[in-house]
Design an enzyme around this catalytic site. Structure first.
Site, PDB file in Angstrom:
ATOM      1  N   ARG A   1      -2.028 -11.018  -4.857  1.00 54.71           N
ATOM      2  CA  ARG A   1      -2.119  -9.565  -5.040  1.00 54.71           C
ATOM      3  C   ARG A   1      -1.271  -8.836  -4.005  1.00 54.71           C
ATOM      4  NH1 ARG A   1      -7.165  -6.999  -3.977  1.00 54.71           N
ATOM      5  NH2 ARG A   1      -5.760  -5.233  -3.940  1.00 54.71           N
TER       6      ARG A   1
ATOM      7  N   ASN B   1       0.799  -1.224   0.000  1.00 57.63           N
ATOM      8  CA  ASN B   1       0.000   0.000   0.000  1.00 57.63           C
ATOM      9  C   ASN B   1       0.833   1.275   0.000  1.00 57.63           C
ATOM     10  OD1 ASN B   1      -2.207  -1.616  -0.141  1.00 57.63           O
ATOM     11  ND2 ASN B   1      -2.764  -1.429   2.024  1.00 57.63           N
TER      12      ASN B   1
HETATM   13  N1  EPU Z   1     -14.321   6.203   1.889  1.00 57.24           N
HETATM   14  C1  EPU Z   1     -15.426   6.873   1.435  1.00 57.24           C
HETATM   15  N2  EPU Z   1     -15.293   7.639   0.291  1.00 57.24           N
HETATM   16  C2  EPU Z   1     -14.106   7.735  -0.387  1.00 57.24           C
HETATM   17  C3  EPU Z   1     -12.974   7.036   0.093  1.00 57.24           C
HETATM   18  C4  EPU Z   1     -13.123   6.283   1.253  1.00 57.24           C
HETATM   19  O1  EPU Z   1     -16.504   6.800   2.018  1.00 57.24           O
HETATM   20  O2  EPU Z   1     -14.051   8.442  -1.414  1.00 57.24           O
HETATM   21  C5  EPU Z   1     -14.455   5.348   3.094  1.00 57.24           C
HETATM   22  C6  EPU Z   1     -14.283   3.864   2.746  1.00 57.24           C
HETATM   23  O3  EPU Z   1     -15.470   3.310   2.247  1.00 57.24           O
HETATM   24  C7  EPU Z   1     -13.851   3.261   4.066  1.00 57.24           C
HETATM   25  C8  EPU Z   1     -13.043   4.414   4.696  1.00 57.24           C
HETATM   26  O4  EPU Z   1     -13.389   5.597   3.991  1.00 57.24           O
HETATM   27  O5  EPU Z   1     -14.987   3.010   4.870  1.00 57.24           O
HETATM   28  C9  EPU Z   1     -11.556   4.220   4.658  1.00 57.24           C
HETATM   29  O6  EPU Z   1     -11.133   3.970   3.333  1.00 57.24           O
HETATM   30  P1  EPU Z   1      -9.698   4.433   2.795  1.00 57.24           P
HETATM   31  O7  EPU Z   1      -9.912   5.458   1.735  1.00 57.24           O
HETATM   32  O8  EPU Z   1      -8.875   4.810   3.975  1.00 57.24           O
HETATM   33  O9  EPU Z   1      -9.150   3.097   2.165  1.00 57.24           O
HETATM   34  P2  EPU Z   1      -8.392   2.918   0.773  1.00 57.24           P
HETATM   35  O10 EPU Z   1      -7.463   4.032   0.546  1.00 57.24           O
HETATM   36  O11 EPU Z   1      -9.379   2.561  -0.279  1.00 57.24           O
HETATM   37  C10 EPU Z   1      -6.322   1.677   1.777  1.00 57.24           C
HETATM   38  C11 EPU Z   1      -5.695   0.333   1.566  1.00 57.24           C
HETATM   39  C12 EPU Z   1      -6.541  -0.735   2.224  1.00 57.24           C
HETATM   40  C13 EPU Z   1      -6.672  -0.411   3.706  1.00 57.24           C
HETATM   41  C14 EPU Z   1      -7.245   1.003   3.897  1.00 57.24           C
HETATM   42  C15 EPU Z   1      -7.293   1.429   5.344  1.00 57.24           C
HETATM   43  C16 EPU Z   1      -4.582   0.600  -0.525  1.00 57.24           C
HETATM   44  C17 EPU Z   1      -4.480   0.237  -1.958  1.00 57.24           C
HETATM   45  N3  EPU Z   1      -5.578   0.078   0.160  1.00 57.24           N
HETATM   46  O12 EPU Z   1      -7.580   1.616   1.124  1.00 57.24           O
HETATM   47  O13 EPU Z   1      -5.843  -1.953   2.067  1.00 57.24           O
HETATM   48  O14 EPU Z   1      -7.526  -1.347   4.319  1.00 57.24           O
HETATM   49  O15 EPU Z   1      -6.444   1.953   3.176  1.00 57.24           O
HETATM   50  O16 EPU Z   1      -6.011   1.395   5.916  1.00 57.24           O
HETATM   51  O17 EPU Z   1      -3.758   1.337   0.002  1.00 57.24           O
HETATM   52  C18 EPU Z   1      -5.552  -4.259   1.742  1.00 57.24           C
HETATM   53  O18 EPU Z   1      -4.353  -4.015   1.626  1.00 57.24           O
HETATM   54  O19 EPU Z   1      -6.042  -5.425   1.814  1.00 57.24           O
HETATM   55  C19 EPU Z   1      -6.498  -3.122   1.821  1.00 57.24           C
HETATM   56  C20 EPU Z   1      -7.819  -3.267   1.671  1.00 57.24           C
END
Ligand code: EPU
Length: 437
Positions: free
Chosen positions: A418, A23
């Site tokens: 992945r 990530n």
């Molecule tokens: N959210 C919204 N709207 C948005 C973006 C996010 O409502 O536009 C909500 C999401 O639905 C969730 C919360 O905010 O409920 C947190 O989501 P976040 O944006 O922090 O997650 P992400 O950036 O999509 C990354 C990692 C995830 C990890 C999360 C939290 C990557 C590629 N993915 O996701 O990793 O769980 O941060 O730390 O960096 C994994 O590696 O298996 C994985 C899922």
């Protein structure tokens, strides 16, 4: 679907190495597009997400070279160009990273096309924060039949944003857009995960001006141009914790070379409360089952510095072997307990609830999502036929199959590739008994 036949009941013991964080690596690769000279990223693992991002960068004219063994990726973005929509679309559903290319591509080319996103099915995973951030910078966002088109005829201008929730992706979106926008940008309620701090370090090496102020505030002063960077990726703390949980669940003893204490403080505290033992040295962390009873705990996932949502699934497998009732409240994703169905089939006693249990109310409390779980243990696990649901849930199923008595068939293991480098080789090194079917 590829399948493993797993013969459980043998403790995992030995040593494995974790390399750069999935990530972080993917985001640092996107940052390279902002430079006007080549970048070099080190400690890059051989995982599917790196291939997907390399392919997408190549479609946009970035010259990407990978030395897989050495873990070095070089990216030359000097000939960045608009990709063919059909070719970009071929990657629809394969990753969530393309949404982060919006800012860099608009700065370089004035436009971006982003296909429908992929990623694990652990909640709705909307992109509303991302799109509203891009609009705040002055971009025009149009939803097309298959993806999103972003243009900015007048360029992008710094802005002030307050996130409704400290989203990792939205914070990265803002950083990757603000660094070359005109003027100053301020982000409130930003995510401050270690992977984000290292992305900020990468951008600083490229020439960006970014400060992280107390109270989740990030300030960026836009600059006219950025250069390439050389950077070594921080180790994958999700993978490291996954192996720690595997040691606990299988009565094992695993030295995780590369695991870094400072990024895992909250996991280590929790591991210790469950009764797990660990020893830390300069090169890694040794995780051990104590040989005595494991203890039930109450746990709530949260944004950094809280207990990561990605640590939750592997640890739940270990909690099926702890004495008493463990309570887990998932506050980051609304739908991250689907994987417990298979654990129940294997003999675990787990109930999921809509209520916010074992902590304060969260965003999901009033919304009918099964986001709390009570695990009653210890329960012996027995073999089952399992289809892997998502990356972390899949790894957790694999741990459960390794802890269980008997032979399990685990299908769909390509999902685990992945995010876990060479996990079959690592399992072998730890003495796991399995065959590829
Ligand atoms: N959210 C919204 N709207 C948005 C973006 C996010 O409502 O536009 C909500 C999401 O639905 C969730 C919360 O905010 O409920 C947190 O989501 P976040 O944006 O922090 O997650 P992400 O950036 O999509 C990354 C990692 C995830 C990890 C999360 C939290 C990557 C590629 N993915 O996701 O990793 O769980 O941060 O730390 O960096 C994994 O590696 O298996 C994985 C899922």
């Amino acid at each position: 679907m590829s399948e493993l036949r797993v013969h459980g009941g043998t403790p995992l013991t030995g040593e494995i190495t974790v390399r750069g964080a999935k990530n972080f690596v993917s985001k640092a690769m996107v940052a390279a597009v902002l430079g006007d000279s080549p970048s070099e990223l080190r400690n890059v693992p051989q995982i599917k997400d790196v291939k997907v991002v390399s392919d997408i960068l190549r479609l946009h004219g970035v010259h990407v070279e990978r030395d897989r063994e050495a873990g070095v990726v070089t990216m030359d973005p000097q000939r960045v160009e608009t990709a063919h929509m059909a070719e970009v679309n071929a990657h629809a559903g394969s990753s969530r990273i393309p949404i982060l290319l919006c800012g860099p591509l608009v700065h370089r080319l004035g436009e971006a096309f982003i296909p429908d996103l992929g990623g694990c099915h652990i909640g709705d995973r909307p992109i509303d924060y991302h799109l509203s951030i891009l609009r705040e910078f002055g971009a025009r966002v149009d939803k097309l039949e298959s993806g999103i088109s972003i243009t900015a005829p007048n360029g992008l201008t710094g802005t002030q944003v307050e996130l409704p929730y400290p989203s990792v992706g939205a914070t990265e979106q803002l950083l990757l857009t603000a660094v070359r926008a005109r003027g100053k940008t301020e982000l409130r309620n930003a995510a401050i995960e270690p992977e984000i701090m290292d992305l900020i370090s990468v951008l600083q090496r490229m020439g960006a001006i970014i400060s992280v102020d107390p109270g989740r505030v990030i300030r960026v002063e836009g600059v006219e141009s950025l250069r390439g960077y050389t950077f070594t990726a921080l180790p994958d703390r999700i993978e490291a914790a996954s192996w720690g949980a595997a040691a606990l669940a299988t009565h094992g003893d695993i030295y995780v070379r590369g695991a870094h204490q400072a990024d895992m403080v909250t996991f280590l505290n929790t591991f210790r409360k469950v009764g797990g033992a660990f020893d830390i040295d300069d090169d890694g962390i040794r995780f051990r089952h104590p040989g005595t009873e494991l203890k039930a705990i109450a746990l709530e996932t949260d944004v950094h510095p809280g207990f990561m949502t990605d640590w939750q699934q592997p640890l739940v497998v270990a909690l099926t072997q702890a004495s008493g009732l463990s309570i887990v409240h998932e506050t980051v994703y609304e739908n991250r307990f689907g994987f417990t169905e298979a654990l129940k089939e294997m003999g675990a006693t787990i109930q999921v609830y809509r209520e916010c249990l074992g902590g304060g109310p969260c965003r999901f409390g009033q919304k009918n999502f099964f986001h709390s779980a009570i695990i009653s243990g210890p329960t012996p696990l027995h073999a089952a036929d399992i289809v892997v649901p998502d990356l972390r849930g899949g790894f957790s199923h694999l741990i459960a199959a390794l802890a269980a008595e008997g032979t399990s068939n685990v299908r769909g293991i390509e999902l685990i590739n992945r995010g876990y480098e060479n996990f079959e080789g690592k399992l072998e090194a730890l003495g796991a008994k399995f065959e590829t079917v």
